[in-house]
Design an enzyme around this catalytic site. Sequence first.
Site, short mmCIF file in Angstrom:
data_model
loop_
_atom_site.label_atom_id
_atom_site.label_comp_id
_atom_site.label_asym_id
_atom_site.label_seq_id
_atom_site.Cartn_x
_atom_site.Cartn_y
_atom_site.Cartn_z
N GLY A 161 0.67 -1.15 -0.04
CA GLY A 161 0.09 -0.03 0.04
C GLY A 161 0.96 1.25 0.03
O GLY A 161 0.38 2.33 0.11
N GLY A 216 2.73 2.58 -2.46
CA GLY A 216 2.47 3.27 -3.74
C GLY A 216 1.50 4.19 -3.55
O GLY A 216 1.77 5.32 -4.12
N ASN A 268 2.29 -3.23 -18.37
CA ASN A 268 2.65 -3.63 -16.97
C ASN A 268 0.96 -3.29 -16.37
O ASN A 268 0.71 -2.13 -15.92
CB ASN A 268 3.36 -2.88 -16.24
CG ASN A 268 3.90 -2.98 -14.69
OD1 ASN A 268 2.98 -3.45 -14.17
ND2 ASN A 268 4.88 -2.43 -14.23
N TYR A 327 -2.67 3.14 -11.38
CA TYR A 327 -3.04 4.68 -11.66
C TYR A 327 -4.45 4.78 -11.87
O TYR A 327 -5.10 5.67 -11.63
CB TYR A 327 -1.94 5.09 -12.84
CG TYR A 327 -0.77 5.12 -12.36
CD1 TYR A 327 -0.30 6.20 -11.55
CD2 TYR A 327 0.34 4.26 -12.91
CE1 TYR A 327 1.20 6.14 -11.00
CE2 TYR A 327 1.49 4.25 -12.49
CZ TYR A 327 2.04 5.23 -11.60
OH TYR A 327 3.28 5.39 -11.15
#
Length: 249
Positions: A178, A180, A207, A214
């Site tokens: 978490g 990121g 990826n 994102y």
Amino acid sequence: MAAAPQQPTLSETITTNSSSENKVTINEKIYTRVRLAEKADVHHIHQLFYQIHAYHNDTHLYKATESSLADLLFKENPLPLYYGPTVLLLEVSPTPFTESKHTTDQGFKPVLTKFDLKFPVVEGQAEEFRSKYDDGNDKHDVFIAGYAFFFANYSCFYDKPGFFFESLYFRESYRKLGMGRLLFGTVVSIAANNGFVSVEGIVAVWNKKSYDFYIDMGVEMLDEFRYGKLHGEALQKYADKEKSDEGGC
């Protein structure tokens, strides 16, 4: 003209000491600090930049040295905060962080938090990635886990600058925890709180985990645009052409 700095060999760039004395196991809770990088961090930044190139299988493109990174990131007369190349580091520790005892004029207050762990986390390169940051608390069990790299960009579509988010990377031990979300969210928060109009960057389509991350963070993917790049020999041809044109005058 000074000689070009020598590129580090693989053994100089990535240290693989994995002895038991070089390991720290973190259980139950892991404490984190997000802070602005400083010049003393250049060695670790250089290591992390190499690792993200290795992750993308393009270490042959990695040209940076510690000296060149220091010149890029920590100029004697820097641009205003966040307008030049900016690195945020995420540090971890098995014990809580406290507020820094040193007053700085960096303009960014470190973000302190903690994560509950579902499984132990092993720091396998404790000495190589031990933080050199001195907050005045005589705390030495702090390790560099990852970074975010960004800088201001400009567009004729907006009347204010935005951020170009160049890269986010975590060492393998600290993925899927978490962190990121914390690091990227901190960058976005800086943008929102300081009058920047956007955060944009390039996301590798192959990826899927990164792509989905994102999207989950609210990033809008614009399929009608394609990323273009002019570099290397193709770029140099323009300089050579200009020189040849001048020679023919």
